[in-house]
Design a protein around this motif. Structure first.
Motif, PDB file in Angstrom:
ATOM      1  N   VAL A 164      -6.127   7.052 -11.946  1.00  0.00           N
ATOM      2  CA  VAL A 164      -7.479   6.369 -11.701  1.00  0.00           C
ATOM      3  C   VAL A 164      -8.247   6.390 -10.475  1.00  0.00           C
ATOM      4  N   PRO A 165      -9.240   6.833 -10.321  1.00  0.00           N
ATOM      5  CA  PRO A 165     -10.081   7.117  -9.064  1.00  0.00           C
ATOM      6  C   PRO A 165     -10.325   5.670  -8.283  1.00  0.00           C
ATOM      7  N   ARG A 166      -9.958   5.624  -7.048  1.00  0.00           N
ATOM      8  CA  ARG A 166     -10.071   4.402  -6.102  1.00  0.00           C
ATOM      9  C   ARG A 166     -11.161   4.604  -5.143  1.00  0.00           C
ATOM     10  N   LEU A 167     -12.163   3.744  -5.244  1.00  0.00           N
ATOM     11  CA  LEU A 167     -13.249   3.854  -4.303  1.00  0.00           C
ATOM     12  C   LEU A 167     -13.008   3.879  -2.774  1.00  0.00           C
ATOM     13  N   MET A 168     -13.309   4.603  -1.927  1.00  0.00           N
ATOM     14  CA  MET A 168     -13.173   4.555  -0.389  1.00  0.00           C
ATOM     15  C   MET A 168     -14.476   4.606   0.468  1.00  0.00           C
ATOM     16  N   VAL A 169     -14.350   3.837   1.571  1.00  0.00           N
ATOM     17  CA  VAL A 169     -15.902   3.902   2.062  1.00  0.00           C
ATOM     18  C   VAL A 169     -16.243   5.341   2.574  1.00  0.00           C
ATOM     19  N   GLN A 170     -15.284   6.227   2.941  1.00  0.00           N
ATOM     20  CA  GLN A 170     -15.534   7.627   3.065  1.00  0.00           C
ATOM     21  C   GLN A 170     -16.154   8.336   1.933  1.00  0.00           C
ATOM     22  N   ASP A 171     -15.807   7.770   0.575  1.00  0.00           N
ATOM     23  CA  ASP A 171     -16.604   8.479  -0.635  1.00  0.00           C
ATOM     24  C   ASP A 171     -17.994   8.133  -0.477  1.00  0.00           C
ATOM     25  N   VAL A 172     -18.316   6.877  -0.032  1.00  0.00           N
ATOM     26  CA  VAL A 172     -19.601   6.551  -0.030  1.00  0.00           C
ATOM     27  C   VAL A 172     -20.522   7.279   1.162  1.00  0.00           C
ATOM     28  N   THR A 173     -19.866   7.238   2.316  1.00  0.00           N
ATOM     29  CA  THR A 173     -20.641   7.978   3.567  1.00  0.00           C
ATOM     30  C   THR A 173     -20.886   9.452   3.076  1.00  0.00           C
ATOM     31  N   ARG A 174     -19.812  10.013   2.379  1.00  0.00           N
ATOM     32  CA  ARG A 174     -20.135  11.213   1.743  1.00  0.00           C
ATOM     33  C   ARG A 174     -21.203  11.563   0.778  1.00  0.00           C
ATOM     34  N   ASP A 175     -21.434  10.879  -0.185  1.00  0.00           N
ATOM     35  CA  ASP A 175     -21.882  10.879  -1.457  1.00  0.00           C
ATOM     36  C   ASP A 175     -23.520  10.275  -1.642  1.00  0.00           C
ATOM     37  N   GLY A 176     -23.241   9.312  -0.687  1.00  0.00           N
ATOM     38  CA  GLY A 176     -24.768   8.346  -0.765  1.00  0.00           C
ATOM     39  C   GLY A 176     -24.865   7.741  -1.801  1.00  0.00           C
ATOM     40  N   LYS A 177     -25.951   7.552  -2.812  1.00  0.00           N
ATOM     41  CA  LYS A 177     -26.386   6.939  -3.901  1.00  0.00           C
ATOM     42  C   LYS A 177     -25.187   6.924  -5.011  1.00  0.00           C
ATOM     43  N   TRP A 178     -24.914   7.818  -5.548  1.00  0.00           N
ATOM     44  CA  TRP A 178     -24.150   7.881  -6.453  1.00  0.00           C
ATOM     45  C   TRP A 178     -22.808   8.612  -6.192  1.00  0.00           C
ATOM     46  N   THR A 217      -2.210   4.520 -10.145  1.00  0.00           N
ATOM     47  CA  THR A 217      -1.694   4.614 -11.238  1.00  0.00           C
ATOM     48  C   THR A 217      -2.498   3.475 -12.542  1.00  0.00           C
ATOM     49  N   GLU A 218      -2.175   3.666 -13.677  1.00  0.00           N
ATOM     50  CA  GLU A 218      -2.613   2.594 -14.487  1.00  0.00           C
ATOM     51  C   GLU A 218      -1.946   1.198 -14.147  1.00  0.00           C
ATOM     52  N   GLU A 219      -0.716   1.124 -13.746  1.00  0.00           N
ATOM     53  CA  GLU A 219      -0.241  -0.233 -13.179  1.00  0.00           C
ATOM     54  C   GLU A 219      -0.833  -0.655 -12.241  1.00  0.00           C
ATOM     55  N   GLY A 220      -1.288   0.150 -11.242  1.00  0.00           N
ATOM     56  CA  GLY A 220      -1.800  -0.084 -10.088  1.00  0.00           C
ATOM     57  C   GLY A 220      -3.473  -0.610 -10.310  1.00  0.00           C
ATOM     58  N   ALA A 221      -4.074  -0.110 -11.224  1.00  0.00           N
ATOM     59  CA  ALA A 221      -5.435  -0.414 -11.650  1.00  0.00           C
ATOM     60  C   ALA A 221      -5.395  -1.779 -12.024  1.00  0.00           C
ATOM     61  N   LYS A 222      -4.343  -2.301 -12.784  1.00  0.00           N
ATOM     62  CA  LYS A 222      -4.168  -3.702 -13.194  1.00  0.00           C
ATOM     63  C   LYS A 222      -4.357  -4.537 -12.015  1.00  0.00           C
ATOM     64  N   LEU A 223      -3.818  -4.340 -11.102  1.00  0.00           N
ATOM     65  CA  LEU A 223      -3.598  -5.100  -9.975  1.00  0.00           C
ATOM     66  C   LEU A 223      -4.920  -4.890  -9.100  1.00  0.00           C
ATOM     67  N   SER A 224      -5.913  -4.137  -9.341  1.00  0.00           N
ATOM     68  CA  SER A 224      -7.108  -3.590  -8.618  1.00  0.00           C
ATOM     69  C   SER A 224      -8.176  -4.161  -9.263  1.00  0.00           C
ATOM     70  N   LYS A 263       0.955  -1.227  -0.011  1.00  0.00           N
ATOM     71  CA  LYS A 263       0.025   0.064   0.015  1.00  0.00           C
ATOM     72  C   LYS A 263       0.907   1.281   0.026  1.00  0.00           C
ATOM     73  N   GLY A 264       0.593   2.202  -0.871  1.00  0.00           N
ATOM     74  CA  GLY A 264       1.305   3.428  -0.823  1.00  0.00           C
ATOM     75  C   GLY A 264       2.515   3.532  -2.011  1.00  0.00           C
ATOM     76  N   ASP A 265       2.546   2.261  -2.239  1.00  0.00           N
ATOM     77  CA  ASP A 265       3.719   2.261  -3.288  1.00  0.00           C
ATOM     78  C   ASP A 265       3.545   3.167  -4.703  1.00  0.00           C
ATOM     79  N   PRO A 266       4.358   4.099  -4.869  1.00  0.00           N
ATOM     80  CA  PRO A 266       4.383   5.186  -5.873  1.00  0.00           C
ATOM     81  C   PRO A 266       4.014   4.454  -7.315  1.00  0.00           C
ATOM     82  N   ARG A 267       4.539   3.309  -7.502  1.00  0.00           N
ATOM     83  CA  ARG A 267       4.255   2.627  -8.837  1.00  0.00           C
ATOM     84  C   ARG A 267       2.821   2.196  -9.046  1.00  0.00           C
ATOM     85  N   TYR A 268       2.105   2.336  -7.827  1.00  0.00           N
ATOM     86  CA  TYR A 268       0.712   1.968  -8.018  1.00  0.00           C
ATOM     87  C   TYR A 268      -0.042   2.999  -7.423  1.00  0.00           C
ATOM     88  N   TYR A 269       0.144   3.800  -6.619  1.00  0.00           N
ATOM     89  CA  TYR A 269      -0.731   4.718  -6.079  1.00  0.00           C
ATOM     90  C   TYR A 269      -0.526   6.171  -6.475  1.00  0.00           C
TER      91      TYR A 269
END
Length: 247
Positions: free
Chosen positions: A83-97, A106-113, A73-79
């Motif tokens: 590319v947006p990465r969903l977090m629980v705090q995003d959900v509690t802030r925004d609600g439905k959408w 990063t694009e490389e990180g997205a391949k591993l997500s 986690k936090g490796d600059p090759r991947y983070y």
């Protein structure tokens, strides 16, 4: 007197928001079948003589997938990329959408997500399990989320699924595994979840009704926040600042 009048308006608006939320919660308890039952207690008039709801496992409706996270986690090759990465705090802030704003890959990180397109239905599966939302943009989900993809919309509408799954948080909690301080909702547990479904037409009626209530709640909540902001600004104008007092 001016500020007391504003306080009364704010209190009245807060009661309105609470009343709408309570009304929605009670209505959902009536519109959806209870656990172990296949019929709701309340149906729209045009569907009262319609066929019974059909129970299906969620895996029959769509494919349940789990998110993934690049390591370490936090490796600059991947983070820290575009590319947006969903977090629980995003959900509690925004609600439905939800539009992820807290973390990215990063694009490389997205391949591993687990990249998911906009409109994907997600469920929090670790910690505050059972919170449901839609991705408003293309984003990756990490291993604290499940997603329901490839939904057969001849069997279930996405909006009906959203509202129905939102009522099952207590059931999700009971079905989660408990380890340490976190509960964890498993892919298999969600796949095997049994839900009663009416016809697509009845599903749409139910979803439209609840969507309308959501709009009313959102509008009332925005009005409440506007009143609070107005009061705060007014107080800054009506009372001298500390600097003015010192002068």
């Amino acid at each position: 007197d001016c500020l007391s009048s504003l306080d009364e308006l704010i209190a009245a608006q807060a009661r309105k928001v609470d009343a709408l939320k309570t009304h929605k919660k009670g209505l959902m308890q009536q519109l959806f079948s209870r656990e172990g039952e296949t019929q709701p207690r309340l149906r729209f008039p045009e569907f009262r003589d319609a066929e019974e709801w059909e129970v299906k496992k969620l895996e029959e409706i769509g494919r349940v997938i789990r998110g993934a996270s690049p390591r370490p986690k936090g490796d600059p090759r991947y983070y820290g990329g575009p590319v947006p990465r969903l977090m629980v705090q995003d959900v509690t802030r925004d609600g439905k959408w939800v539009t992820p704003q807290i973390d990215s890959l990063t694009e490389e990180g997205a391949k591993l997500s687990r990249p998911c397109p906009a409109g994907t239905l997600t469920i929090v599966c670790s910690g505050s399990v059972g919170v449901v939302s839609f991705l408003a943009v293309d984003a990756c989900i990490h291993d604290g989320f499940l997603a329901l993809v490839n939904i057969d919309e001849s069997l279930a509408t996405k909006d009906f699924l959203f509202h129905r799954l939102s009522t099952l948080q207590e059931q999700f909690e009971r079905g989660a595994t408990h380890g340490g301080v976190f509960t964890n909702l498993t892919t298999t547990g969600v796949e095997q979840l049994e839900i009663a479904f009416p016809s697509i037409e009845e599903q749409q009626h139910i979803a439209d009704c609840l969507n309308h209530l959501d709009t009313l709640i959102t509008t009332a909540t925005q009005e409440l926040e506007t009143l609070k902001t107005h009061k705060k600004g007014l107080m800054q104008q009506l009372f001298p600042s500390a600097e003015a007092v010192e002068a």
